[in-house]
Design a protein around this motif. Sequence first.
Motif, PDB file in Angstrom:
ATOM      1  N   TYR A 151       0.846  -1.186   0.000  1.00  0.00           N
ATOM      2  CA  TYR A 151       0.000   0.000   0.000  1.00  0.00           C
ATOM      3  C   TYR A 151       0.885   1.240   0.000  1.00  0.00           C
ATOM      4  O   TYR A 151       1.896   1.285   0.713  1.00  0.00           O
ATOM      5  CB  TYR A 151      -0.868   0.057   1.263  1.00  0.00           C
ATOM      6  N   VAL A 152       0.494   2.240  -0.771  1.00  0.00           N
ATOM      7  CA  VAL A 152       1.099   3.562  -0.637  1.00  0.00           C
ATOM      8  C   VAL A 152      -0.022   4.530  -0.279  1.00  0.00           C
ATOM      9  O   VAL A 152      -1.173   4.338  -0.661  1.00  0.00           O
ATOM     10  CB  VAL A 152       1.827   4.033  -1.923  1.00  0.00           C
ATOM     11  N   SER A 153       0.323   5.555   0.480  1.00  0.00           N
ATOM     12  CA  SER A 153      -0.700   6.491   0.920  1.00  0.00           C
ATOM     13  C   SER A 153      -0.095   7.863   1.100  1.00  0.00           C
ATOM     14  O   SER A 153       1.104   8.057   0.952  1.00  0.00           O
ATOM     15  CB  SER A 153      -1.333   6.006   2.224  1.00  0.00           C
ATOM     16  N   GLN A 154      -0.950   8.805   1.437  1.00  0.00           N
ATOM     17  CA  GLN A 154      -0.500  10.176   1.656  1.00  0.00           C
ATOM     18  C   GLN A 154       0.348  10.269   2.917  1.00  0.00           C
ATOM     19  O   GLN A 154       0.208   9.480   3.853  1.00  0.00           O
ATOM     20  CB  GLN A 154      -1.703  11.112   1.792  1.00  0.00           C
ATOM     21  N   ALA A 155       1.224  11.253   2.961  1.00  0.00           N
ATOM     22  CA  ALA A 155       2.044  11.546   4.137  1.00  0.00           C
ATOM     23  C   ALA A 155       2.685  12.911   3.870  1.00  0.00           C
ATOM     24  O   ALA A 155       2.168  13.708   3.086  1.00  0.00           O
ATOM     25  CB  ALA A 155       3.088  10.456   4.378  1.00  0.00           C
ATOM     26  N   GLY A 156       3.813  13.170   4.511  1.00  0.00           N
ATOM     27  CA  GLY A 156       4.610  14.332   4.152  1.00  0.00           C
ATOM     28  C   GLY A 156       4.292  15.634   4.844  1.00  0.00           C
ATOM     29  O   GLY A 156       4.969  16.638   4.598  1.00  0.00           O
ATOM     30  N   LEU A 157       3.265  15.663   5.715  1.00  0.00           N
ATOM     31  CA  LEU A 157       2.918  16.912   6.395  1.00  0.00           C
ATOM     32  C   LEU A 157       3.511  16.939   7.797  1.00  0.00           C
ATOM     33  O   LEU A 157       3.464  15.940   8.522  1.00  0.00           O
ATOM     34  CB  LEU A 157       1.395  17.068   6.485  1.00  0.00           C
ATOM     35  N   GLY A 158       4.012  18.095   8.202  1.00  0.00           N
ATOM     36  CA  GLY A 158       4.579  18.230   9.534  1.00  0.00           C
ATOM     37  C   GLY A 158       3.571  18.629  10.592  1.00  0.00           C
ATOM     38  O   GLY A 158       3.791  18.400  11.775  1.00  0.00           O
ATOM     39  N   LEU A 159       2.447  19.226  10.184  1.00  0.00           N
ATOM     40  CA  LEU A 159       1.395  19.624  11.108  1.00  0.00           C
ATOM     41  C   LEU A 159       0.372  18.498  11.245  1.00  0.00           C
ATOM     42  O   LEU A 159       0.285  17.635  10.372  1.00  0.00           O
ATOM     43  CB  LEU A 159       0.742  20.922  10.632  1.00  0.00           C
ATOM     44  N   PRO A 160      -0.433  18.486  12.314  1.00  0.00           N
ATOM     45  CA  PRO A 160      -1.273  17.329  12.621  1.00  0.00           C
ATOM     46  C   PRO A 160      -2.339  16.977  11.602  1.00  0.00           C
ATOM     47  O   PRO A 160      -2.735  15.815  11.499  1.00  0.00           O
ATOM     48  CB  PRO A 160      -1.929  17.717  13.959  1.00  0.00           C
ATOM     49  N   ASP A 161      -2.843  17.955  10.850  1.00  0.00           N
ATOM     50  CA  ASP A 161      -3.946  17.688   9.938  1.00  0.00           C
ATOM     51  C   ASP A 161      -3.929  18.735   8.838  1.00  0.00           C
ATOM     52  O   ASP A 161      -3.371  19.828   9.011  1.00  0.00           O
ATOM     53  CB  ASP A 161      -5.277  17.735  10.692  1.00  0.00           C
ATOM     54  N   LYS A 162      -4.550  18.433   7.711  1.00  0.00           N
ATOM     55  CA  LYS A 162      -4.514  19.358   6.577  1.00  0.00           C
ATOM     56  C   LYS A 162      -5.092  20.729   6.926  1.00  0.00           C
ATOM     57  O   LYS A 162      -4.625  21.748   6.419  1.00  0.00           O
ATOM     58  CB  LYS A 162      -5.251  18.768   5.380  1.00  0.00           C
ATOM     59  N   GLY A 163      -6.096  20.778   7.792  1.00  0.00           N
ATOM     60  CA  GLY A 163      -6.720  22.047   8.142  1.00  0.00           C
ATOM     61  C   GLY A 163      -5.777  23.030   8.809  1.00  0.00           C
ATOM     62  O   GLY A 163      -6.012  24.245   8.769  1.00  0.00           O
ATOM     63  N   TYR A 164      -4.713  22.516   9.410  1.00  0.00           N
ATOM     64  CA  TYR A 164      -3.740  23.402  10.056  1.00  0.00           C
ATOM     65  C   TYR A 164      -3.063  24.328   9.047  1.00  0.00           C
ATOM     66  O   TYR A 164      -2.518  25.367   9.425  1.00  0.00           O
ATOM     67  CB  TYR A 164      -2.673  22.579  10.779  1.00  0.00           C
ATOM     68  N   TYR A 165      -3.090  23.963   7.776  1.00  0.00           N
ATOM     69  CA  TYR A 165      -2.442  24.784   6.757  1.00  0.00           C
ATOM     70  C   TYR A 165      -3.359  25.865   6.195  1.00  0.00           C
ATOM     71  O   TYR A 165      -2.885  26.779   5.522  1.00  0.00           O
ATOM     72  CB  TYR A 165      -1.950  23.883   5.615  1.00  0.00           C
ATOM     73  N   PHE A 166      -4.663  25.788   6.497  1.00  0.00           N
ATOM     74  CA  PHE A 166      -5.605  26.736   5.899  1.00  0.00           C
ATOM     75  C   PHE A 166      -6.503  27.438   6.905  1.00  0.00           C
ATOM     76  O   PHE A 166      -6.868  28.595   6.702  1.00  0.00           O
ATOM     77  CB  PHE A 166      -6.521  26.018   4.890  1.00  0.00           C
ATOM     78  N   ASP A 167      -6.891  26.748   7.975  1.00  0.00           N
ATOM     79  CA  ASP A 167      -7.929  27.261   8.868  1.00  0.00           C
ATOM     80  C   ASP A 167      -7.479  28.528   9.582  1.00  0.00           C
ATOM     81  O   ASP A 167      -6.332  28.626  10.062  1.00  0.00           O
ATOM     82  CB  ASP A 167      -8.321  26.205   9.903  1.00  0.00           C
ATOM     83  N   ALA A 168      -8.395  29.477   9.667  1.00  0.00           N
ATOM     84  CA  ALA A 168      -8.073  30.762  10.302  1.00  0.00           C
ATOM     85  C   ALA A 168      -7.681  30.587  11.758  1.00  0.00           C
ATOM     86  O   ALA A 168      -6.815  31.311  12.274  1.00  0.00           O
ATOM     87  CB  ALA A 168      -9.278  31.703  10.181  1.00  0.00           C
ATOM     88  N   ASN A 169      -8.298  29.621  12.446  1.00  0.00           N
ATOM     89  CA  ASN A 169      -8.002  29.441  13.868  1.00  0.00           C
ATOM     90  C   ASN A 169      -6.704  28.676  14.120  1.00  0.00           C
ATOM     91  O   ASN A 169      -6.353  28.408  15.264  1.00  0.00           O
ATOM     92  CB  ASN A 169      -9.162  28.746  14.572  1.00  0.00           C
TER      93      ASN A 169
END
Length: 704
Positions: free
Chosen positions: A200-218
């Motif tokens: 299996y191959v899957s997504q990875a590569g982010l240093g923050l806990p979840d994708k929303g950390y890169y966009f969410d205003a809070n």
Amino acid sequence: MNAQSSSILKPRVLMLSLAIAASLAACKKDDAAPAAADPATQAAPALTLDESKLPPFNQFKATDLDASKNACADFSGHVNGKWLAANAIPGDRTSWGAFEMLGERSLAVQQQLVEQAAAMKDAKGVEKIVGDFWATGMDEAKIEAQGIAPLKSRLDAIDALADGPAVAEHLRQSFAKGEGAIFGFGPSADFKDSAMNIAYVSQAGLGLPDKGYYFDANKKKEREAYELHISKVLELSGIAAADAAKQAKDVIAFETRLAKVSKSSEELSRDVSLYYNPVSVADADKKTPNFQWSKFFAAQGIAEPKMFSMAIPEFHAEFDRMLADTPVANWKSYMRFHTVDGASPFLSKAFVEENFNFYSKALRGQKEMKPRWKRVLGTVEGQTGEALGQMYVKVAFPAESKARMEELVKNLSVALKARIEGLAWMSPDTKKKALEKWASFTPKIGYPDKWRDWNGLNTARNSYIENVLAANAFNYQWNLGKIGKPVDKTEWGMSPQTVNAYYNPQQNEIVFPAAILQPPFFDAKADDALNYGGIGAVIGHEMIHGYDDQGSRFGPTGNFENWWTETDSKGFAALTSKLIAQFNGYEAAPGMKVNGNLTLGENIADLGGLAVSYDAFKRATEGKPDGNVDGINREQRFFLNWGTVWRRNFTPEELSVRLTTDPHAPANFRAIGSPSNHPAFAAAFSCKAGDPMMRDGDKRIAIW
């Protein structure tokens, strides 16, 4: 280099994150050593345990109850409020409660064992491996003297990269050493043939806990802290301050691009099918022309498979485009940062402190770094956990515990069968399939019947990080050995010293490591009320995971299949939607609600597990005297111990991370969520209509 799961398909567990996710991880070999004898029958090893040095158990006590809080209005506060107020979160923790206290006890046992192993002359086998990790991890002077030197060849290789094709080749070679980045890769059972492992191959590569950390205003504060952290790590690695600051922005932009095509924790938790996207190698090569999977498998030394699962294909398509259109300088910054950042816990003081300052302090609110001995034990657990587990069960798991657990599992199984047979909302056709799945459950208790073989892992007393890197490579290659071979059903996904439990849908197994089989969960000498309210509910919880919104998509053999009639499927969805709404109504902190969809699987397991355990408890105590203790009857004691299990505080920062990423509701809501739907709870505490802990009529939810 955090400890990672041993499978692409992570098991469903009681406390930890349950999302089915990719793993690059250390894992077990399919041609393991011959079965080991029961620890109780082996020749006594040179290991001892001084129980006087262990922390006390955190078990239910009537004196902990807060009489000022009514059980029908605030059950969590009634059971745990006084205890939580008197037991602050330790400085080296971000949460504190029943799990953590039992974890501390497990760590204290492990500390005694690793110290003895490190002191052994001419140690061999698991004692040598564990002793070498411990000795080098505790040698601060040598670690300081080495600094970042152990990473020099890796950083030089990154600096030498000239273009996208060179980056692709570098990634292939890094994976072959167990140091892959960007995506996850490893074996797990085929969704359509659970007896065989595929890649299996899957997504990875982010240093923050979840994708929303890169966009969410809070999450702006967290993004800013992360950018500063990246800059500091690059500077520590030898990059000039001004250049490091610029490169940090490039790394953030790089990861933000990956985040845009990644799935969120909620999406991954609530749709297991996202992990299964079978493709041939030839088709995969066409989908990602800049990253040839045929070359990747060859570099890993794996015979080209007929197919593998390329989970989250849009992620891999974007990764492929980035190899062509992202400046190589940005790739180099990204890989340099993650190489150093992942190794930081095993390097000199400056790296360790920077790693703590962001990931633990800024992100999760931890006030103090764990003492070195705990951090080194974490490394031993992450790299060679089952080796230490062989030592642990010899001194810390009595045979009587396994025998009593086997009895409890049998009783819970009988109760679950009766509940399935009695379901009014399920048709006979679906019920027949549900009972077939029930009949195929496999319980595992305490420790593996067959221990993993560690031959080939060479450790020494020269360098802490070199031992870590050697274990990475060894574990990765061992893991690769599973691809294309039958699943070894004797393997475990957790070490015996882990305070947790799990359900594996692809093997339809429920697993209970030795370390959780202690108070408040389990006590071989305790009365039925406490054991069924504690470990009984845990057993039921894991069984019900086989029938939660995702576990129910796997059949009796572990294959991914639809065994539901359309009408029953709709009825099940209607019932679970009510549970989503219940937990959506809980406010964990001002303006921060529980996500009922993210936590659905765990809430189904809690709801059904508690009900099944109560049924088993009533059967086990039928005709026996009540056994009233401290003025508390046994029905009350059953529910009070359930509440005790879920006594837990979080730092505000940790709570924020968990509400975004953790498929479990905060503990105080787990304490009340299921009992409030249980008529026996209302009867036990004489709750009346309108009381918060008495959900009746259409508000009461019963699924399994």
